[in-house]
Design a protein around this motif. Structure first.
Motif, PDB file in Angstrom:
ATOM      1  N   GLY A 129       0.831  -1.193   0.000  1.00 26.66           N
ATOM      2  CA  GLY A 129       0.000   0.000   0.000  1.00 26.66           C
ATOM      3  C   GLY A 129       0.865   1.244   0.000  1.00 26.66           C
ATOM      4  N   ALA A 130       0.304   2.322   0.492  1.00 25.32           N
ATOM      5  CA  ALA A 130       1.049   3.586   0.531  1.00 25.32           C
ATOM      6  C   ALA A 130       0.868   4.253   1.889  1.00 25.32           C
ATOM      7  N   PHE A 131       1.174   3.478   2.938  1.00 26.52           N
ATOM      8  CA  PHE A 131       1.305   3.998   4.307  1.00 26.52           C
ATOM      9  C   PHE A 131      -0.014   4.387   4.984  1.00 26.52           C
ATOM     10  N   ARG A 132      -1.106   3.708   4.668  1.00 28.19           N
ATOM     11  CA  ARG A 132      -2.361   4.046   5.346  1.00 28.19           C
ATOM     12  C   ARG A 132      -2.895   2.926   6.223  1.00 28.19           C
ATOM     13  N   THR A 133      -2.269   1.750   6.175  1.00 33.17           N
ATOM     14  CA  THR A 133      -2.688   0.684   7.093  1.00 33.17           C
ATOM     15  C   THR A 133      -1.663  -0.436   7.092  1.00 33.17           C
ATOM     16  N   ASN A 134      -1.492  -1.044   8.263  1.00 35.11           N
ATOM     17  CA  ASN A 134      -0.727  -2.292   8.302  1.00 35.11           C
ATOM     18  C   ASN A 134      -1.651  -3.492   8.169  1.00 35.11           C
ATOM     19  N   GLY A 135      -2.924  -3.304   8.528  1.00 36.07           N
ATOM     20  CA  GLY A 135      -3.885  -4.384   8.383  1.00 36.07           C
ATOM     21  C   GLY A 135      -5.309  -3.874   8.470  1.00 36.07           C
TER      22      GLY A 135
END
Length: 431
Positions: A129-135
């Motif tokens: 992704g682009a830094f908006r969630t790890n899960g």
């Protein structure tokens, strides 16, 4: 370092072969193919073409869902690739789950199935992704953002924004990837909460507690250390904030702007509520099922669970009564001082007087119980606050011989966010 211990339930059912989760990571390979081509040229049009053809067009259902849930556009990826080359170079060696990590995930989810036999299967997707969630989750799928979930301790944060640097320096989910995936797996079984601090804290806290319980691991949420060392202070502040919608992001998914200065403390409150409920339950397996299957979108169900947990200092109703006692009220509506009949028609100025000064910013007028047909035209012009914030005026265009009704809503509020008790204005104009 201080750690939160999880209760460990005997897992006698592990001798039974459980259904294994499907784990998909092909998107990671496609990302690096696109990445290498993007880095090979300064031509921005070619870069966009490579990203689209080599990564986005080849997207698995998981990547498609991740992009939709987190609203990732091609520009988000291209900007991240251009801005943070050191980060991507350091991520690459750990960006795809290893066989050991896959085993850890399957083992943890197998243990979850042992303590919750009704578990329905969900695929687990690893994508960039682009830094908006790890899960996160979507439609029964677990979605793992590897740029945040599989970063090692040697990750290079050069050039990253401060909030990301803080994340990578304090949180290392790759080391307990099974716990993260199990947390999200629990979410796939839960009913979604409504937009409310208590409901969301319980939703997240239950998932964290049960994933820890199943995996036999301690929570890796960084704020848990602070919260455990300051528990009564954190709990007291949470109890005050339950009724303030504007304060939710101090506790969940945001940057805490209150005096505690720790983000995601709502996870801890929800975790401890679930843990206390579980400890007090005579039937542990039933307690697990109740927490997972709870309707987090039902206010009465959520508050009932809060009360039955035994964790909070007072029942929900007692906390609500304290909040209600603080709320400002409308104490006068001019020109209705002398009754609500025969109000002159034409453009009429109304003035509301409040029991306490308000913030002179937030306002709200809506239809009353009788609906839109009974609401007068209220133009934007003519609306004004008094200097002390204790009264507010507005114009209404009134026709003769009509009944009018409209509501002054709880969007009016004090400087600390305490909301006005709603008030229905109901009157009849002169013929």
């Amino acid at each position: 370092m201080f750690r939160i211990s999880c209760l460990i339930l005997p897992l006698t059912a592990l001798s039974v072969r459980a259904q294994q989760p499907v784990i998909v990571s092909t998107d990671v390979d496609h990302f690096w193919q696109a990445y290498d081509k993007i880095r090979s040229t300064p031509d921005t049009l070619l870069q966009q073409k490579y990203l689209q053809e080599l990564y986005l067009d080849k997207a698995s259902p998981g990547l498609k869902a991740l992009r939709q849930v987190r609203r990732y556009e091609a520009k988000d990826y291209l900007d991240a690739i251009r801005l943070y080359p050191a980060f991507w170079a350091s991520l690459r060696p750990t960006s795809k789950p290893t066989s050991a990590q896959i085993k850890q995930i399957k083992t943890a989810i197998g243990k979850l199935r042992a303590i919750y036999p009704a578990l329905s299967s969900s695929p687990v997707y690893f994508a960039v992704g682009a830094f908006r969630t790890n899960g996160t989750i979507s439609d029964g799928k677990v979605l793992i953002g590897v740029e945040m979930a599989l970063s090692g301790r040697s990750i290079d944060t050069t050039g990253l924004p401060d909030f990301l640097r803080t994340y990578y320096h304090s949180y290392h989910p790759a080391e307990t990837i099974g716990l993260l995936c199990t947390h999200e797996y629990v979410h796939t079984q839960q009913k979604l909460p409504y937009d409310d601090l208590l409901a969301n804290s319980l939703y997240e806290g239950v998932a964290e507690f049960i994933s820890c319980l199943a995996a036999g691991k301690s929570s890796t949420t960084p704020s848990f250390v602070f919260a455990a060392q300051n528990e009564q202070r954190v709990k007291q502040k949470f109890q005050e904030d339950i009724f303030y919608p504007d304060r939710m992001y101090n506790w969940i998914w945001g940057t805490n702007r209150n005096e505690l200065k720790e983000r995601d403390l709502g996870y801890y409150i929800g975790y401890r509520t679930a843990e206390t409920y579980y400890k007090n339950a005579a039937d542990k397996k039933r307690a697990i099922a109740e927490m997972i299957e709870m309707d987090y979108g039902n206010d009465s169900v959520v508050t009932s669970f809060m009360n039955r947990s035994g964790y909070f200092d007072k029942p929900y109703e007692a906390l609500l009564a304290v909040y209600e006692s603080r709320r400002p009220k409308i104490v006068e509506v001019w020109p209705l001082n002398n009754g609500t009949e025969n109000i002159p028609a034409g453009v009429q100025k109304f003035t509301l007087r409040f029991s306490k000064p308000l913030n002179k910013h937030n306002t709200g007028i809506d239809f009353g119980p009788l609906g839109e047909d009974y609401c007068p035209k209220i133009p934007a012009a003519g609306r004004a606050w008094s200097e002390d914030g204790q009264s507010w005026s507005f114009d209404a265009e009134l026709q003769p011989g009509r009944r009018y009704q409209f509501m002054i809503t709880a969007n009016f509020r004090m400087a600390d966010g305490t909301r006005l008790v709603p008030y229905v204005i109901d009157f009849t104009t002169a013929k």
